[in-house]
Design a protein around this motif. Sequence first.
Motif, PDB file in Angstrom:
ATOM      1  N   SER A  80      60.813  48.228  61.436  1.00 35.19           N
ATOM      2  CA  SER A  80      60.594  46.776  61.344  1.00 35.19           C
ATOM      3  C   SER A  80      59.123  46.369  61.300  1.00 35.19           C
ATOM      4  CB  SER A  80      61.293  46.067  62.509  1.00 35.19           C
ATOM      5  OG  SER A  80      62.681  46.261  62.419  1.00 35.19           O
ATOM      6  N   ILE A  96      56.135  57.431  66.919  1.00 37.51           N
ATOM      7  CA  ILE A  96      57.365  57.838  66.228  1.00 37.51           C
ATOM      8  C   ILE A  96      57.252  57.745  64.708  1.00 37.51           C
ATOM      9  CG2 ILE A  96      58.877  57.283  68.182  1.00 37.51           C
ATOM     10  CD1 ILE A  96      59.693  54.715  66.631  1.00 37.51           C
ATOM     11  N   GLU A 153      63.299  49.532  74.438  1.00 35.43           N
ATOM     12  CA  GLU A 153      62.716  50.124  73.223  1.00 35.43           C
ATOM     13  C   GLU A 153      61.971  51.400  73.635  1.00 35.43           C
ATOM     14  OE1 GLU A 153      62.311  50.017  69.826  1.00 35.43           O
ATOM     15  OE2 GLU A 153      60.842  51.597  70.189  1.00 35.43           O
ATOM     16  N   GLN A 171      59.550  43.408  51.511  1.00 36.33           N
ATOM     17  CA  GLN A 171      60.238  42.721  50.401  1.00 36.33           C
ATOM     18  C   GLN A 171      61.593  42.219  50.886  1.00 36.33           C
ATOM     19  OE1 GLN A 171      60.134  44.491  46.569  1.00 36.33           O
ATOM     20  NE2 GLN A 171      58.251  45.630  46.949  1.00 36.33           N
ATOM     21  N   ARG A 199      56.723  48.291  59.903  1.00 38.45           N
ATOM     22  CA  ARG A 199      55.969  49.154  58.985  1.00 38.45           C
ATOM     23  C   ARG A 199      56.509  49.140  57.563  1.00 38.45           C
ATOM     24  NH1 ARG A 199      53.244  52.713  62.309  1.00 38.45           N
ATOM     25  NH2 ARG A 199      53.088  54.324  60.722  1.00 38.45           N
ATOM     26  N   SER A 239      59.745  57.143  54.162  1.00 38.80           N
ATOM     27  CA  SER A 239      59.192  56.329  53.090  1.00 38.80           C
ATOM     28  C   SER A 239      57.749  56.030  53.471  1.00 38.80           C
ATOM     29  CB  SER A 239      60.006  55.039  52.945  1.00 38.80           C
ATOM     30  OG  SER A 239      59.658  54.381  51.752  1.00 38.80           O
TER      31      SER A 239
HETATM   32  C1  LIG Z   1      58.300  52.430  54.896  1.00 37.41           C
HETATM   33  C2  LIG Z   1      59.480  51.495  54.871  1.00 37.41           C
HETATM   34  C3  LIG Z   1      59.550  50.513  53.884  1.00 37.41           C
HETATM   35  C4  LIG Z   1      60.626  49.622  53.870  1.00 37.41           C
HETATM   36  N1  LIG Z   1      60.596  48.594  52.968  1.00 37.41           N
HETATM   37  C5  LIG Z   1      61.571  47.651  53.006  1.00 37.41           C
HETATM   38  C6  LIG Z   1      61.481  46.526  52.153  1.00 37.41           C
HETATM   39  O1  LIG Z   1      60.501  46.331  51.418  1.00 37.41           O
HETATM   40  N2  LIG Z   1      62.509  45.634  52.184  1.00 37.41           N
HETATM   41  C7  LIG Z   1      63.577  45.781  53.019  1.00 37.41           C
HETATM   42  O2  LIG Z   1      64.465  44.925  53.006  1.00 37.41           O
HETATM   43  N3  LIG Z   1      63.659  46.829  53.874  1.00 37.41           N
HETATM   44  C8  LIG Z   1      62.672  47.757  53.899  1.00 37.41           C
HETATM   45  N4  LIG Z   1      62.722  48.793  54.786  1.00 37.41           N
HETATM   46  C9  LIG Z   1      63.847  48.855  55.754  1.00 37.41           C
HETATM   47  C10 LIG Z   1      63.694  47.858  56.898  1.00 37.41           C
HETATM   48  O3  LIG Z   1      62.421  47.952  57.454  1.00 37.41           O
HETATM   49  C11 LIG Z   1      64.767  48.184  57.950  1.00 37.41           C
HETATM   50  O4  LIG Z   1      66.049  48.070  57.365  1.00 37.41           O
HETATM   51  C12 LIG Z   1      64.739  47.266  59.178  1.00 37.41           C
HETATM   52  O5  LIG Z   1      63.443  47.116  59.680  1.00 37.41           O
HETATM   53  C13 LIG Z   1      65.679  47.833  60.235  1.00 37.41           C
HETATM   54  O6  LIG Z   1      65.449  47.214  61.480  1.00 37.41           O
HETATM   55  P1  LIG Z   1      66.140  47.785  62.785  1.00 37.41           P
HETATM   56  O7  LIG Z   1      65.791  46.887  63.894  1.00 37.41           O
HETATM   57  O8  LIG Z   1      67.594  47.993  62.521  1.00 37.41           O
HETATM   58  O9  LIG Z   1      65.509  49.246  62.974  1.00 37.41           O
HETATM   59  P2  LIG Z   1      64.038  49.686  63.436  1.00 37.41           P
HETATM   60  O10 LIG Z   1      63.028  48.657  63.137  1.00 37.41           O
HETATM   61  O11 LIG Z   1      63.801  51.050  62.887  1.00 37.41           O
HETATM   62  O12 LIG Z   1      64.150  49.741  65.011  1.00 37.41           O
HETATM   63  C14 LIG Z   1      64.870  50.715  65.700  1.00 37.41           C
HETATM   64  C15 LIG Z   1      64.180  50.927  67.027  1.00 37.41           C
HETATM   65  O13 LIG Z   1      65.022  51.667  67.893  1.00 37.41           O
HETATM   66  C16 LIG Z   1      64.200  52.408  68.765  1.00 37.41           C
HETATM   67  N5  LIG Z   1      64.973  53.478  69.395  1.00 37.41           N
HETATM   68  C17 LIG Z   1      65.513  54.575  68.789  1.00 37.41           C
HETATM   69  N6  LIG Z   1      66.140  55.356  69.703  1.00 37.41           N
HETATM   70  C18 LIG Z   1      66.009  54.717  70.899  1.00 37.41           C
HETATM   71  C19 LIG Z   1      66.453  55.028  72.210  1.00 37.41           C
HETATM   72  N7  LIG Z   1      67.153  56.143  72.464  1.00 37.41           N
HETATM   73  N8  LIG Z   1      66.141  54.181  73.213  1.00 37.41           N
HETATM   74  C20 LIG Z   1      65.426  53.035  72.969  1.00 37.41           C
HETATM   75  N9  LIG Z   1      64.978  52.707  71.728  1.00 37.41           N
HETATM   76  C21 LIG Z   1      65.260  53.537  70.709  1.00 37.41           C
HETATM   77  C22 LIG Z   1      63.092  52.912  67.846  1.00 37.41           C
HETATM   78  O14 LIG Z   1      61.952  53.303  68.575  1.00 37.41           O
HETATM   79  C23 LIG Z   1      62.882  51.730  66.911  1.00 37.41           C
HETATM   80  O15 LIG Z   1      61.798  50.913  67.316  1.00 37.41           O
HETATM   81  C24 LIG Z   1      61.680  49.728  54.838  1.00 37.41           C
HETATM   82  C25 LIG Z   1      61.601  50.708  55.821  1.00 37.41           C
HETATM   83  C26 LIG Z   1      60.513  51.575  55.844  1.00 37.41           C
HETATM   84  C27 LIG Z   1      60.437  52.620  56.916  1.00 37.41           C
END
Ligand SMILES: Cc1cc2nc3c(=O)[nH]c(=O)nc-3n(C[C@H](O)[C@H](O)[C@H](O)COP(=O)(O)OP(=O)(O)OC[C@H]3O[C@@H](n4cnc5c(N)ncnc54)[C@H](O)[C@@H]3O)c2cc1C
Length: 433
Positions: A72, A8, A63, A78, A74, A266
Amino acid sequence: MDVWQSPIAPGISWYQATLTERPTYPALDGSKSIDVAIIGGGYTGLQAAYNLAKAGISVALIEASRFGDGASGRNGGQMGTGQRWWPEDLEKEIGYERSKALFDMAENAKRHLLDFAEVHGIDMEYMPGQMNVSHKRGHEKDYRATAEIAAERYGYPHISFMDGQETAERLGTKDYYCGVRDTGTGHIHPLKLLVGLARAAQAAGAQIFEMTRATGIEKTRNGPGGKILVRTPSGTLTADRVLIATNAYIGDLEPVTSAHIMPIGSFIAATAPLDDFPDVLPGGEAVADSRFVVRYFRKSRDNRLLFGGREVYTSSNPADTANAIRKQIVDTYPALKDVEITHAWGGNVGITLPRQPFVREVMPGVTSIGGYSGHGVMLSNYCGKLYADMVGGRATDLDHLAALKIPAFPGGRHMRSPLLFLALTWFALRDRL
Ligand SMILES: Cc1cc2nc3c(=O)[nH]c(=O)nc-3n(C[C@H](O)[C@H](O)[C@H](O)COP(=O)(O)OP(=O)(O)OC[C@H]3O[C@@H](n4cnc5c(N)ncnc54)[C@H](O)[C@@H]3O)c2cc1C
Protein backbone atom coordinates in the motif's frame (compact mmCIF):
# COMPACT_ATOMS: atom_id res chain seq x y z
CA MET A 1 12.82 13.35 8.57
CA ASP A 2 14.73 10.06 9.03
CA VAL A 3 14.56 7.90 5.93
CA TRP A 4 13.02 4.55 6.74
CA GLN A 5 13.95 1.32 4.96
CA SER A 6 11.08 -1.15 5.02
CA PRO A 7 12.39 -4.45 6.39
CA ILE A 8 9.89 -6.39 4.24
CA ALA A 9 10.45 -4.80 0.82
CA PRO A 10 13.58 -3.61 -1.02
CA GLY A 11 14.69 -0.02 -1.63
CA ILE A 12 13.66 3.40 -0.37
CA SER A 13 10.81 4.68 -2.46
CA TRP A 14 10.42 8.13 -3.90
CA TYR A 15 7.16 8.18 -1.92
CA GLN A 16 9.05 7.69 1.35
CA ALA A 17 11.66 10.26 0.35
CA THR A 18 9.02 12.93 -0.38
CA LEU A 19 7.04 12.62 2.85
CA THR A 20 7.42 15.43 5.30
CA GLU A 21 5.94 13.39 8.13
CA ARG A 22 5.38 9.69 8.79
CA PRO A 23 4.17 9.15 12.37
CA THR A 24 5.16 5.98 14.18
CA TYR A 25 2.70 3.97 16.29
CA PRO A 26 3.45 1.79 19.33
CA ALA A 27 3.78 -1.99 19.36
CA LEU A 28 1.14 -4.05 21.13
CA ASP A 29 2.09 -4.61 24.75
CA GLY A 30 -0.16 -6.99 26.67
CA SER A 31 -3.57 -8.46 26.02
CA LYS A 32 -6.69 -6.82 24.67
CA SER A 33 -10.30 -7.91 24.19
CA ILE A 34 -12.13 -6.24 21.33
CA ASP A 35 -14.95 -6.96 18.90
CA VAL A 36 -12.72 -7.21 15.84
CA ALA A 37 -9.00 -7.90 15.45
CA ILE A 38 -7.30 -6.98 12.18
CA ILE A 39 -4.00 -8.38 10.98
CA GLY A 40 -2.18 -6.20 8.44
CA GLY A 41 -1.82 -2.42 8.19
CA GLY A 42 -2.18 -1.64 4.49
CA TYR A 43 -5.22 -0.07 2.85
CA THR A 44 -7.48 -3.10 3.45
CA GLY A 45 -6.78 -3.38 7.17
CA LEU A 46 -6.66 0.33 7.97
CA GLN A 47 -9.85 1.13 6.05
CA ALA A 48 -11.59 -1.67 7.94
CA ALA A 49 -10.23 -0.31 11.24
CA TYR A 50 -11.30 3.25 10.43
CA ASN A 51 -14.83 2.27 9.39
CA LEU A 52 -15.37 -0.16 12.28
CA ALA A 53 -14.25 2.43 14.81
CA LYS A 54 -16.45 5.05 13.18
CA ALA A 55 -19.42 2.69 13.55
CA GLY A 56 -18.69 2.29 17.27
CA ILE A 57 -17.31 -1.27 16.99
CA SER A 58 -14.19 -1.84 19.09
CA VAL A 59 -11.23 -2.78 16.95
CA ALA A 60 -7.49 -3.36 17.26
CA LEU A 61 -5.14 -3.68 14.29
CA ILE A 62 -1.62 -5.09 14.33
CA GLU A 63 0.99 -4.56 11.62
CA ALA A 64 4.19 -6.62 11.49
CA SER A 65 6.29 -3.74 10.17
CA ARG A 66 5.24 -0.08 9.73
CA PHE A 67 1.96 0.90 8.10
CA GLY A 68 2.44 1.01 4.34
CA ASP A 69 5.62 -1.10 4.31
CA GLY A 70 3.72 -3.68 2.22
CA ALA A 71 2.18 -2.89 -1.17
CA SER A 72 0.00 0.00 0.00
CA GLY A 73 2.84 2.45 0.56
CA ARG A 74 4.97 1.42 -2.44
CA ASN A 75 2.69 0.79 -5.42
CA GLY A 76 2.33 2.40 -8.85
CA GLY A 77 -0.54 4.59 -7.65
CA GLN A 78 -2.75 3.86 -10.67
CA MET A 79 -6.41 3.69 -9.73
CA GLY A 80 -7.75 2.28 -13.01
CA THR A 81 -11.41 1.58 -13.72
CA GLY A 82 -13.46 -1.58 -13.19
CA GLN A 83 -11.82 -4.82 -12.12
CA ARG A 84 -8.45 -6.18 -13.28
CA TRP A 85 -10.17 -7.72 -16.32
CA TRP A 86 -11.93 -5.72 -19.03
CA PRO A 87 -15.67 -6.02 -18.27
CA GLU A 88 -16.38 -7.67 -21.63
CA ASP A 89 -13.90 -10.44 -20.81
CA LEU A 90 -15.35 -10.90 -17.35
CA GLU A 91 -18.78 -11.03 -18.95
CA LYS A 92 -17.79 -14.11 -20.98
CA GLU A 93 -16.84 -15.83 -17.74
CA ILE A 94 -19.64 -14.84 -15.35
CA GLY A 95 -22.37 -13.21 -17.48
CA TYR A 96 -23.41 -9.60 -17.97
CA GLU A 97 -25.34 -9.10 -14.70
CA ARG A 98 -22.45 -10.09 -12.46
CA SER A 99 -19.86 -8.36 -14.60
CA LYS A 100 -21.92 -5.16 -14.46
CA ALA A 101 -22.30 -5.49 -10.68
CA LEU A 102 -18.51 -5.79 -10.35
CA PHE A 103 -17.95 -2.83 -12.65
CA ASP A 104 -20.38 -0.72 -10.63
CA MET A 105 -18.71 -1.85 -7.44
CA ALA A 106 -15.35 -0.62 -8.76
CA GLU A 107 -16.93 2.74 -9.63
CA ASN A 108 -18.19 2.92 -6.03
CA ALA A 109 -14.65 2.09 -4.93
CA LYS A 110 -13.27 4.97 -7.01
CA ARG A 111 -15.78 7.44 -5.55
CA HIS A 112 -15.14 6.11 -2.06
CA LEU A 113 -11.40 6.70 -2.36
CA LEU A 114 -11.69 10.22 -3.76
CA ASP A 115 -14.34 11.17 -1.16
CA PHE A 116 -12.29 9.67 1.67
CA ALA A 117 -9.25 11.75 0.75
CA GLU A 118 -11.32 14.89 0.41
CA VAL A 119 -13.21 14.48 3.69
CA HIS A 120 -9.96 13.89 5.59
CA GLY A 121 -8.00 16.61 3.83
CA ILE A 122 -5.42 14.15 2.49
CA ASP A 123 -3.45 15.60 -0.42
CA MET A 124 -2.72 12.34 -2.23
CA GLU A 125 -1.45 14.24 -5.29
CA TYR A 126 -4.24 12.98 -7.51
CA MET A 127 -3.52 13.48 -11.22
CA PRO A 128 -6.21 12.63 -13.78
CA GLY A 129 -5.99 10.26 -16.75
CA GLN A 130 -5.00 6.69 -17.44
CA MET A 131 -4.09 4.98 -20.73
CA ASN A 132 -3.93 1.30 -21.62
CA VAL A 133 -1.76 0.67 -24.64
CA SER A 134 -0.98 -2.25 -26.91
CA HIS A 135 2.61 -3.30 -27.56
CA LYS A 136 1.49 -5.61 -30.38
CA ARG A 137 0.00 -4.98 -33.79
CA GLY A 138 -3.52 -6.12 -34.60
CA HIS A 139 -5.37 -5.17 -31.39
CA GLU A 140 -7.11 -2.07 -32.78
CA LYS A 141 -10.48 -3.80 -33.06
CA ASP A 142 -10.41 -5.00 -29.43
CA TYR A 143 -9.35 -1.63 -28.06
CA ARG A 144 -12.01 0.19 -30.09
CA ALA A 145 -14.60 -2.30 -28.81
CA THR A 146 -13.49 -1.74 -25.20
CA ALA A 147 -14.26 1.98 -25.45
CA GLU A 148 -17.63 1.35 -27.11
CA ILE A 149 -18.68 -1.40 -24.71
CA ALA A 150 -17.72 0.69 -21.67
CA ALA A 151 -19.97 3.51 -22.87
CA GLU A 152 -22.88 1.51 -24.22
CA ARG A 153 -23.13 -1.52 -21.96
CA TYR A 154 -21.51 -0.28 -18.74
CA GLY A 155 -22.66 3.35 -18.71
CA TYR A 156 -19.06 4.62 -18.58
CA PRO A 157 -18.48 7.28 -21.28
CA HIS A 158 -14.94 8.31 -20.25
CA ILE A 159 -12.88 5.88 -22.36
CA SER A 160 -11.85 6.80 -25.90
CA PHE A 161 -9.88 4.86 -28.50
CA MET A 162 -6.45 6.18 -29.58
CA ASP A 163 -4.95 5.25 -32.94
CA GLY A 164 -1.21 4.82 -33.42
CA GLN A 165 -0.53 8.50 -33.97
CA GLU A 166 -2.54 9.72 -30.97
CA THR A 167 -0.96 7.03 -28.79
CA ALA A 168 2.53 8.14 -29.86
CA GLU A 169 1.73 11.81 -29.19
CA ARG A 170 0.15 11.25 -25.78
CA LEU A 171 2.92 8.92 -24.61
CA GLY A 172 5.87 10.53 -26.34
CA THR A 173 7.05 7.18 -27.74
CA LYS A 174 6.37 5.20 -30.90
CA ASP A 175 6.63 1.94 -28.98
CA TYR A 176 2.87 1.22 -28.97
CA TYR A 177 0.38 0.56 -31.76
CA CYS A 178 -2.86 1.85 -30.25
CA GLY A 179 -4.61 2.29 -26.91
CA VAL A 180 -7.49 3.67 -24.91
CA ARG A 181 -7.55 6.78 -22.76
CA ASP A 182 -9.70 6.96 -19.64
CA THR A 183 -10.42 10.46 -18.36
CA GLY A 184 -12.61 9.19 -15.51
CA THR A 185 -9.78 7.97 -13.30
CA GLY A 186 -6.25 8.91 -12.31
CA HIS A 187 -3.20 8.21 -10.17
CA ILE A 188 -2.02 9.12 -6.69
CA HIS A 189 0.89 9.26 -4.22
CA PRO A 190 0.06 6.01 -2.41
CA LEU A 191 2.02 6.60 0.78
CA LYS A 192 0.47 10.01 1.42
CA LEU A 193 -2.93 8.33 1.27
CA LEU A 194 -1.75 5.61 3.64
CA VAL A 195 -0.32 8.02 6.21
CA GLY A 196 -3.58 10.01 6.19
CA LEU A 197 -5.60 6.81 6.48
CA ALA A 198 -3.68 5.58 9.55
CA ARG A 199 -4.17 8.95 11.18
CA ALA A 200 -7.93 8.88 10.43
CA ALA A 201 -8.23 5.34 11.83
CA GLN A 202 -6.60 6.34 15.10
CA ALA A 203 -8.64 9.54 15.36
CA ALA A 204 -11.84 7.50 14.87
CA GLY A 205 -10.89 5.38 17.91
CA ALA A 206 -9.24 2.31 16.39
CA GLN A 207 -6.34 0.92 18.43
CA ILE A 208 -3.55 0.54 15.90
CA PHE A 209 -0.13 -1.03 16.50
CA GLU A 210 3.03 -1.27 14.40
CA MET A 211 5.97 -3.71 14.71
CA THR A 212 3.63 -6.41 15.99
CA ARG A 213 3.54 -9.64 14.00
CA ALA A 214 0.65 -12.08 14.38
CA THR A 215 2.15 -15.52 14.91
CA GLY A 216 -1.01 -17.59 15.24
CA ILE A 217 -4.81 -17.50 15.03
CA GLU A 218 -6.87 -19.97 17.04
CA LYS A 219 -10.36 -20.54 18.38
CA THR A 220 -10.55 -20.41 22.18
CA ARG A 221 -13.43 -22.92 22.05
CA ASN A 222 -15.87 -24.08 19.41
CA GLY A 223 -19.56 -23.19 19.34
CA PRO A 224 -21.45 -20.17 20.65
CA GLY A 225 -19.47 -17.88 22.90
CA GLY A 226 -16.18 -19.04 21.41
CA LYS A 227 -13.65 -16.29 20.81
CA ILE A 228 -10.71 -16.02 18.44
CA LEU A 229 -7.24 -15.51 19.80
CA VAL A 230 -4.51 -13.79 17.79
CA ARG A 231 -1.05 -14.38 19.20
CA THR A 232 1.90 -12.03 18.87
CA PRO A 233 5.32 -12.05 20.60
CA SER A 234 4.27 -9.11 22.80
CA GLY A 235 0.64 -9.89 23.66
CA THR A 236 -2.67 -11.28 22.42
CA LEU A 237 -5.87 -10.01 20.89
CA THR A 238 -9.12 -11.76 21.79
CA ALA A 239 -12.00 -10.98 19.45
CA ASP A 240 -15.33 -12.18 18.07
CA ARG A 241 -14.09 -11.70 14.53
CA VAL A 242 -10.75 -11.45 12.77
CA LEU A 243 -9.85 -9.89 9.43
CA ILE A 244 -6.72 -11.20 7.70
CA ALA A 245 -5.54 -8.27 5.57
CA THR A 246 -1.97 -9.42 4.95
CA ASN A 247 -2.33 -9.84 1.17
CA ALA A 248 0.96 -10.94 -0.46
CA TYR A 249 2.77 -10.91 2.89
CA ILE A 250 0.73 -13.71 4.48
CA GLY A 251 3.70 -16.11 4.81
CA ASP A 252 2.78 -19.13 6.95
CA LEU A 253 0.22 -17.38 9.14
CA GLU A 254 -2.88 -19.01 7.67
CA PRO A 255 -2.81 -21.86 5.11
CA VAL A 256 -6.00 -21.20 3.09
CA THR A 257 -4.98 -17.61 2.35
CA SER A 258 -1.43 -18.56 1.41
CA ALA A 259 -2.69 -21.31 -0.91
CA HIS A 260 -4.79 -18.75 -2.83
CA ILE A 261 -2.68 -15.57 -2.82
CA MET A 262 0.81 -15.70 -4.28
CA PRO A 263 3.41 -12.93 -3.84
CA ILE A 264 5.03 -11.67 -7.00
CA GLY A 265 7.74 -9.02 -6.99
CA SER A 266 7.12 -5.75 -8.80
CA PHE A 267 9.66 -2.95 -9.05
CA ILE A 268 9.58 0.79 -9.70
CA ALA A 269 12.25 3.37 -10.47
CA ALA A 270 11.92 7.15 -10.29
CA THR A 271 13.91 9.40 -12.62
CA ALA A 272 15.10 12.91 -11.93
CA PRO A 273 12.51 15.54 -13.03
CA LEU A 274 12.10 15.41 -16.82
CA ASP A 275 12.02 19.16 -17.47
CA ASP A 276 14.14 18.70 -20.63
CA PHE A 277 11.76 16.07 -22.08
CA PRO A 278 8.38 17.78 -22.57
CA ASP A 279 7.27 15.07 -25.04
CA VAL A 280 7.12 12.36 -22.37
CA LEU A 281 3.49 12.05 -21.21
CA PRO A 282 2.66 15.73 -21.85
CA GLY A 283 -0.88 15.22 -20.49
CA GLY A 284 0.36 13.69 -17.22
CA GLU A 285 -1.67 10.48 -17.55
CA ALA A 286 -0.66 7.10 -16.15
CA VAL A 287 0.00 4.18 -18.53
CA ALA A 288 -0.27 0.40 -18.29
CA ASP A 289 0.74 -1.68 -21.28
CA SER A 290 -0.50 -4.98 -22.68
CA ARG A 291 2.56 -7.08 -21.85
CA PHE A 292 1.89 -10.07 -19.62
CA VAL A 293 4.88 -8.87 -17.60
CA VAL A 294 3.21 -5.48 -17.52
CA ARG A 295 5.03 -2.15 -17.72
CA TYR A 296 3.28 0.69 -15.90
CA PHE A 297 4.47 4.25 -15.70
CA ARG A 298 3.33 7.77 -14.97
CA LYS A 299 4.50 11.26 -14.19
CA SER A 300 4.76 12.48 -10.63
CA ARG A 301 3.53 15.90 -9.70
CA ASP A 302 7.14 17.13 -9.75
CA ASN A 303 7.59 15.84 -13.32
CA ARG A 304 9.54 12.62 -12.71
CA LEU A 305 8.85 9.43 -14.57
CA LEU A 306 7.87 6.64 -12.17
CA PHE A 307 8.34 3.48 -14.20
CA GLY A 308 7.33 0.05 -12.98
CA GLY A 309 7.81 -3.46 -14.24
CA ARG A 310 8.05 -6.98 -12.98
CA GLU A 311 11.11 -9.08 -13.18
CA VAL A 312 11.38 -12.83 -13.40
CA TYR A 313 14.14 -12.88 -10.84
CA THR A 314 13.86 -11.35 -7.42
CA SER A 315 16.69 -9.19 -6.21
CA SER A 316 16.63 -7.19 -3.03
CA ASN A 317 19.38 -4.89 -4.25
CA PRO A 318 18.05 -1.45 -5.31
CA ALA A 319 21.01 -1.02 -7.75
CA ASP A 320 19.92 -4.19 -9.60
CA THR A 321 16.36 -2.90 -9.66
CA ALA A 322 17.47 0.46 -11.03
CA ASN A 323 19.48 -1.25 -13.81
CA ALA A 324 16.66 -3.61 -14.75
CA ILE A 325 14.08 -0.82 -14.87
CA ARG A 326 16.48 1.50 -16.72
CA LYS A 327 16.59 -1.04 -19.58
CA GLN A 328 12.79 -0.96 -19.78
CA ILE A 329 12.72 2.85 -19.64
CA VAL A 330 15.27 3.12 -22.47
CA ASP A 331 13.43 0.47 -24.46
CA THR A 332 10.27 2.60 -24.21
CA TYR A 333 11.91 6.04 -24.27
CA PRO A 334 15.32 5.83 -26.02
CA ALA A 335 15.85 9.59 -25.44
CA LEU A 336 16.04 8.92 -21.69
CA LYS A 337 19.16 6.74 -21.97
CA ASP A 338 21.27 9.03 -19.79
CA VAL A 339 18.58 10.15 -17.40
CA GLU A 340 19.42 9.89 -13.72
CA ILE A 341 17.52 7.31 -11.68
CA THR A 342 17.11 8.71 -8.20
CA HIS A 343 15.13 5.98 -6.42
CA ALA A 344 14.40 2.29 -7.01
CA TRP A 345 12.24 0.05 -4.90
CA GLY A 346 9.99 -2.98 -4.98
CA GLY A 347 7.14 -4.73 -3.25
CA ASN A 348 4.99 -7.82 -3.45
CA VAL A 349 1.79 -7.84 -5.45
CA GLY A 350 -0.72 -10.47 -4.23
CA ILE A 351 -2.10 -12.38 -7.20
CA THR A 352 -4.70 -15.12 -7.45
CA LEU A 353 -4.89 -17.75 -10.19
CA PRO A 354 -7.78 -16.03 -12.09
CA ARG A 355 -6.46 -12.52 -11.23
CA GLN A 356 -9.63 -11.68 -9.27
CA PRO A 357 -9.80 -10.71 -5.58
CA PHE A 358 -9.96 -13.34 -2.85
CA VAL A 359 -12.67 -12.85 -0.19
CA ARG A 360 -13.39 -15.85 2.02
CA GLU A 361 -14.25 -16.96 5.53
CA VAL A 362 -11.24 -19.18 6.14
CA MET A 363 -12.24 -20.23 9.68
CA PRO A 364 -15.48 -19.46 11.54
CA GLY A 365 -15.36 -15.71 12.23
CA VAL A 366 -12.08 -15.26 10.35
CA THR A 367 -12.31 -13.49 6.97
CA SER A 368 -9.43 -13.13 4.57
CA ILE A 369 -9.42 -10.39 1.91
CA GLY A 370 -6.68 -9.74 -0.66
CA GLY A 371 -5.29 -10.97 -3.98
CA TYR A 372 -6.29 -7.85 -5.92
CA SER A 373 -3.77 -8.95 -8.55
CA GLY A 374 -2.15 -5.56 -9.19
CA HIS A 375 -5.47 -3.69 -9.16
CA GLY A 376 -5.87 -3.01 -5.48
CA VAL A 377 -5.40 0.73 -4.96
CA MET A 378 -9.08 1.54 -5.05
CA LEU A 379 -10.45 -1.97 -4.43
CA SER A 380 -8.49 -2.65 -1.23
CA ASN A 381 -9.63 0.64 0.30
CA TYR A 382 -13.21 -0.17 -0.58
CA CYS A 383 -13.05 -3.80 0.54
CA GLY A 384 -11.81 -2.68 3.95
CA LYS A 385 -14.81 -0.39 4.24
CA LEU A 386 -17.19 -3.10 3.00
CA TYR A 387 -15.84 -5.55 5.55
CA ALA A 388 -16.72 -3.04 8.28
CA ASP A 389 -20.20 -2.60 6.80
CA MET A 390 -20.64 -6.37 6.77
CA VAL A 391 -19.62 -6.66 10.44
CA GLY A 392 -22.13 -3.91 11.17
CA GLY A 393 -24.82 -6.14 9.67
CA ARG A 394 -25.24 -4.45 6.28
CA ALA A 395 -25.46 -6.31 2.95
CA THR A 396 -22.55 -5.16 0.82
CA ASP A 397 -20.89 -5.42 -2.57
CA LEU A 398 -18.36 -7.73 -0.90
CA ASP A 399 -20.79 -10.56 -1.68
CA HIS A 400 -20.07 -10.10 -5.40
CA LEU A 401 -16.39 -10.75 -4.76
CA ALA A 402 -17.01 -13.59 -2.31
CA ALA A 403 -19.05 -15.33 -5.04
CA LEU A 404 -16.08 -15.44 -7.46
CA LYS A 405 -14.49 -18.87 -7.89
CA ILE A 406 -10.87 -18.56 -6.83
CA PRO A 407 -9.04 -21.90 -6.95
CA ALA A 408 -5.87 -22.56 -4.97
CA PHE A 409 -2.54 -22.45 -6.81
CA PRO A 410 -1.45 -25.89 -7.90
CA GLY A 411 1.67 -27.39 -6.38
CA GLY A 412 1.31 -26.18 -2.80
CA ARG A 413 3.46 -23.56 -1.13
CA HIS A 414 6.82 -25.08 -2.04
CA MET A 415 6.25 -25.87 -5.72
CA ARG A 416 4.37 -22.74 -6.69
CA SER A 417 7.34 -20.36 -6.74
CA PRO A 418 9.41 -22.48 -9.16
CA LEU A 419 6.28 -22.96 -11.28
CA LEU A 420 5.63 -19.23 -11.29
CA PHE A 421 9.24 -18.55 -12.27
CA LEU A 422 8.88 -20.86 -15.27
CA ALA A 423 5.53 -19.36 -16.26
CA LEU A 424 6.82 -15.77 -16.00
CA THR A 425 9.95 -16.60 -18.00
CA TRP A 426 7.77 -18.10 -20.71
CA PHE A 427 5.36 -15.15 -20.82
CA ALA A 428 8.24 -12.65 -20.70
CA LEU A 429 9.64 -14.39 -23.81
CA ARG A 430 6.26 -14.25 -25.50
CA ASP A 431 6.03 -10.51 -24.78
CA ARG A 432 9.18 -10.04 -26.87
CA LEU A 433 7.90 -11.94 -29.91
C1 LIG B 1 5.27 -2.35 -6.75
C2 LIG B 1 3.76 -2.43 -6.73
C3 LIG B 1 3.03 -1.69 -7.66
C4 LIG B 1 1.63 -1.74 -7.63
N1 LIG B 1 0.95 -0.90 -8.47
C5 LIG B 1 -0.41 -0.84 -8.39
C6 LIG B 1 -1.11 0.10 -9.17
O1 LIG B 1 -0.53 0.94 -9.88
N2 LIG B 1 -2.47 0.09 -9.10
C7 LIG B 1 -3.15 -0.78 -8.29
O2 LIG B 1 -4.38 -0.73 -8.26
N3 LIG B 1 -2.49 -1.66 -7.50
C8 LIG B 1 -1.13 -1.70 -7.52
N4 LIG B 1 -0.46 -2.56 -6.70
C9 LIG B 1 -1.23 -3.40 -5.75
C10 LIG B 1 -1.74 -2.62 -4.55
O3 LIG B 1 -0.71 -1.88 -3.98
C11 LIG B 1 -2.30 -3.63 -3.53
O4 LIG B 1 -3.35 -4.36 -4.12
C12 LIG B 1 -2.85 -2.99 -2.25
O5 LIG B 1 -1.96 -2.05 -1.72
C13 LIG B 1 -3.14 -4.10 -1.24
O6 LIG B 1 -3.34 -3.55 0.04
P1 LIG B 1 -3.44 -4.51 1.30
O7 LIG B 1 -3.74 -3.67 2.47
O8 LIG B 1 -4.40 -5.61 1.01
O9 LIG B 1 -2.00 -5.19 1.41
P2 LIG B 1 -0.59 -4.57 1.86
O10 LIG B 1 -0.52 -3.12 1.64
O11 LIG B 1 0.48 -5.40 1.24
O12 LIG B 1 -0.59 -4.77 3.43
C14 LIG B 1 -0.46 -6.01 4.05
C15 LIG B 1 0.24 -5.79 5.37
O13 LIG B 1 0.12 -6.95 6.18
C16 LIG B 1 1.26 -7.00 7.01
N5 LIG B 1 1.40 -8.35 7.57
C17 LIG B 1 1.71 -9.49 6.89
N6 LIG B 1 1.78 -10.54 7.74
C18 LIG B 1 1.50 -10.04 8.98
C19 LIG B 1 1.41 -10.64 10.26
N7 LIG B 1 1.63 -11.95 10.44
N8 LIG B 1 1.11 -9.86 11.32
C20 LIG B 1 0.88 -8.51 11.15
N9 LIG B 1 0.96 -7.90 9.94
C21 LIG B 1 1.27 -8.65 8.87
C22 LIG B 1 2.39 -6.59 6.08
O14 LIG B 1 3.53 -6.17 6.80
C23 LIG B 1 1.74 -5.52 5.22
O15 LIG B 1 2.02 -4.21 5.69
C24 LIG B 1 0.94 -2.57 -6.69
C25 LIG B 1 1.68 -3.30 -5.77
C26 LIG B 1 3.07 -3.23 -5.78
C27 LIG B 1 3.85 -4.02 -4.77
